[in-house]
Design an enzyme around this catalytic site. Structure first.
Site, PDB file in Angstrom:
ATOM      1  N   TRP A 103       0.833  -1.208   0.000  1.00  0.00           N
ATOM      2  CA  TRP A 103       0.000   0.000   0.000  1.00  0.00           C
ATOM      3  C   TRP A 103       0.862   1.250   0.000  1.00  0.00           C
ATOM      4  CZ3 TRP A 103      -1.767   2.969   4.698  1.00  0.00           C
ATOM      5  CH2 TRP A 103      -2.808   3.862   4.406  1.00  0.00           C
ATOM      6  N   ARG A 104       0.768   2.007  -1.070  1.00  0.00           N
ATOM      7  CA  ARG A 104       1.228   3.408  -1.035  1.00  0.00           C
ATOM      8  C   ARG A 104       0.047   4.216  -0.516  1.00  0.00           C
ATOM      9  NH1 ARG A 104       0.367   7.595  -4.723  1.00  0.00           N
ATOM     10  NH2 ARG A 104       1.480   9.416  -3.941  1.00  0.00           N
ATOM     11  N   ALA A 105       0.207   4.784   0.662  1.00  0.00           N
ATOM     12  CA  ALA A 105      -0.923   5.325   1.399  1.00  0.00           C
ATOM     13  C   ALA A 105      -1.650   6.419   0.620  1.00  0.00           C
ATOM     14  CB  ALA A 105      -0.462   5.870   2.743  1.00  0.00           C
ATOM     15  N   GLU A 137      -1.776  -1.435  -4.105  1.00  0.00           N
ATOM     16  CA  GLU A 137      -2.588  -0.244  -4.299  1.00  0.00           C
ATOM     17  C   GLU A 137      -1.769   1.041  -4.364  1.00  0.00           C
ATOM     18  OE1 GLU A 137      -6.742  -1.411  -2.095  1.00  0.00           O
ATOM     19  OE2 GLU A 137      -5.181  -0.474  -0.869  1.00  0.00           O
ATOM     20  N   HIS A 138      -2.114   1.887  -5.343  1.00  0.00           N
ATOM     21  CA  HIS A 138      -1.780   3.319  -5.388  1.00  0.00           C
ATOM     22  C   HIS A 138      -0.338   3.646  -5.745  1.00  0.00           C
ATOM     23  CE1 HIS A 138      -5.724   3.853  -3.690  1.00  0.00           C
ATOM     24  NE2 HIS A 138      -5.393   3.293  -2.536  1.00  0.00           N
ATOM     25  N   GLU A 159      -6.058  -0.774  -6.618  1.00  0.00           N
ATOM     26  CA  GLU A 159      -6.540   0.577  -6.874  1.00  0.00           C
ATOM     27  C   GLU A 159      -5.381   1.371  -7.451  1.00  0.00           C
ATOM     28  OE1 GLU A 159      -8.219   2.129  -3.268  1.00  0.00           O
ATOM     29  OE2 GLU A 159      -9.541   0.413  -3.026  1.00  0.00           O
ATOM     30  N   TYR A 162      -4.685   7.458  -6.630  1.00  0.00           N
ATOM     31  CA  TYR A 162      -5.764   8.443  -6.646  1.00  0.00           C
ATOM     32  C   TYR A 162      -5.264   9.856  -6.969  1.00  0.00           C
ATOM     33  CZ  TYR A 162      -8.964   5.203  -4.200  1.00  0.00           C
ATOM     34  OH  TYR A 162      -9.779   4.152  -3.845  1.00  0.00           O
TER      35      TYR A 162
END
Length: 262
Positions: A103-105, A137-138, A159, A162
Site C-alpha cells: 500500500w502506497r498510502a 494499491e496506489h 486501486e 488516486y
C-alpha cells in the site's frame, strides 16, 4: 537471512522500518524460508526495496521446498512520510506469495504525490512463482511487474493511484498512465484468475489509464475473469487488458468484464 528453513514470524504484525535507505530484509537463494505476520513500513530516506527474496540473478530451483511469504504488509506513508522504490522483489524461483497487501498510502499522515513516492509494489523475477491473494494499491508506476516464467496469480485486487495531479504527470512515455499488472514482453508462460483494478482519480477526474492489465499477446499467457471499475466515474480506464474491453467510466460504478484473454 542466509540459512535454509528459517522462520521469521511477527506476532501482532511486528513492524520493520529501515534507517538511512537500507533494504529492510534480504533473503539468500536458499530453500524453505518462511516469512509471516510482518509489516514493512518505509522510512523517510528512500529504500530501493523493502523485502528482497533471493539476490539479483538467483537461479536455484526450490520446487521441493519453496520459500513462502504469508500475511505480510508493506506501507509507504500513512503513519508519516516514507519512500521506497519497490516494496517487494522476488528473485528466488518457486516462491509462494500467500496474501500480501502492498500500500502506497492514500490517507493518513505523510500522504501526497511527492510526499510518499513509490514506483512499484511487487516485481517478480523468479520463475514458477505463485501468488494467492495479491493486494497492491496506489503506486505511481506499474503496481506489479512480472518478469519470470511460469507465474500464477489467483485473485488480485488493485486501486490505481488516486492522486496524480494531472495527466501529464502520469504518463508512461506516450501511453496514458500505467497498467496495474504488467507481464513483461519476454514472458511466454503466465496464468492469472480473478483480477480487478479500480480508478478514482480524485485530484483530476479527467485522467485516463490506457489499460488495467498489460501482457504479451501469446497463447501461453492467459487471463481469466478480469474486470476494471471507475469508482463513481472519477476517472477512466480505457481498456481492461491491452486493447480489449472497456472503457470503465460513468457514475454507476459498473465493472467492465473480460472473461478470458486471449
Amino acid at each position: 537471512m542466509t540459512r535454509a528453513d528459517t522462520v521469521v514470524l511477527g506476532l501482532g504484525y511486528a513492524t520493520l522500518i529501515p534507517d538511512n535507505g537500507v533494504v529492510a530484509m534480504n533473503v539468500a537463494d536458499v530453500d524453505g524460508v518462511k516469512i509471516g505476520g510482518l509489516l514493512f513500513d518505509a522510512g523517510t530516506v528512500n529504500s530501493p526495496v523493502l523485502l528482497r527474496v533471493g539476490p539479483d540473478g538467483a537461479s536455484a530451483s526450490h520446487a521441493a521446498n519453496p520459500t513462502s511469504i504469508q500475511d505480510v504488509f508493506f506501507r509507504i506513508g500513512g503513519a508519516g512520510p516514507g519512500s521506497a522504490t519497490t516494496s517487494l522483489v522476488v528473485n528466488s524461483n518457486n516462491t509462494i506469495i500467500d496474501h500480501i497487501w502492498a500500500w502506497r498510502a492514500d490517507h493518513g499522515a505523510g500522504v501526497g504525490w511527492n510526499t510518499n513516492p513509490a514506483d512499484t509494489g511487487l516485481i517478480v523475477n523468479g520463475d514458477n512463482v505463485t501468488a494467492y491473494g495479491l493486494f497492491v494499491e496506489h503506486y505511481k508506476k506499474y503496481e506489479v511487474i512480472w518478469n519470470g516464467q511460469g507465474g500464477k496469480t489467483i485473485f488480485f485486487q488493485n486501486e490505481l493511484p488516486y492522486d496524480p495531479p494531472n495527466q501529464a504527470s502520469w504518463m508512461n512515455g506516450s501511453t496514458r498512465g500505467y497498467a496495474a499488472y504488467k507481464v513483461a514482453d519476454g514472458v511466454t508462460s503466465h496464468e492469472a484468475w480473478g483480477m480487478g483494478s479500480y480508478c478514482n482519480f480524485s485530484t483530476d477526474p479527467s485522467i485516463v489509464a490506457e489499460r488495467g492489465f498489460e501482457a504479451p499477446n501469446r497463447s501461453g499467457v492467459k487471463f481469466h475473469d478480469l474486470l476494471t471499475v471507475s469508482l463513481g466515474g472519477v476517472g477512466t480506464i480505457a481498456h481492461v487488458i491491452n486493447d480489449t474491453g472497456g472503457p470503465a467510466q460513468g457514475t454507476a460504478t459498473v465493472p467492465v468484464n473480460v472473461v478470458s484473454y486471449p
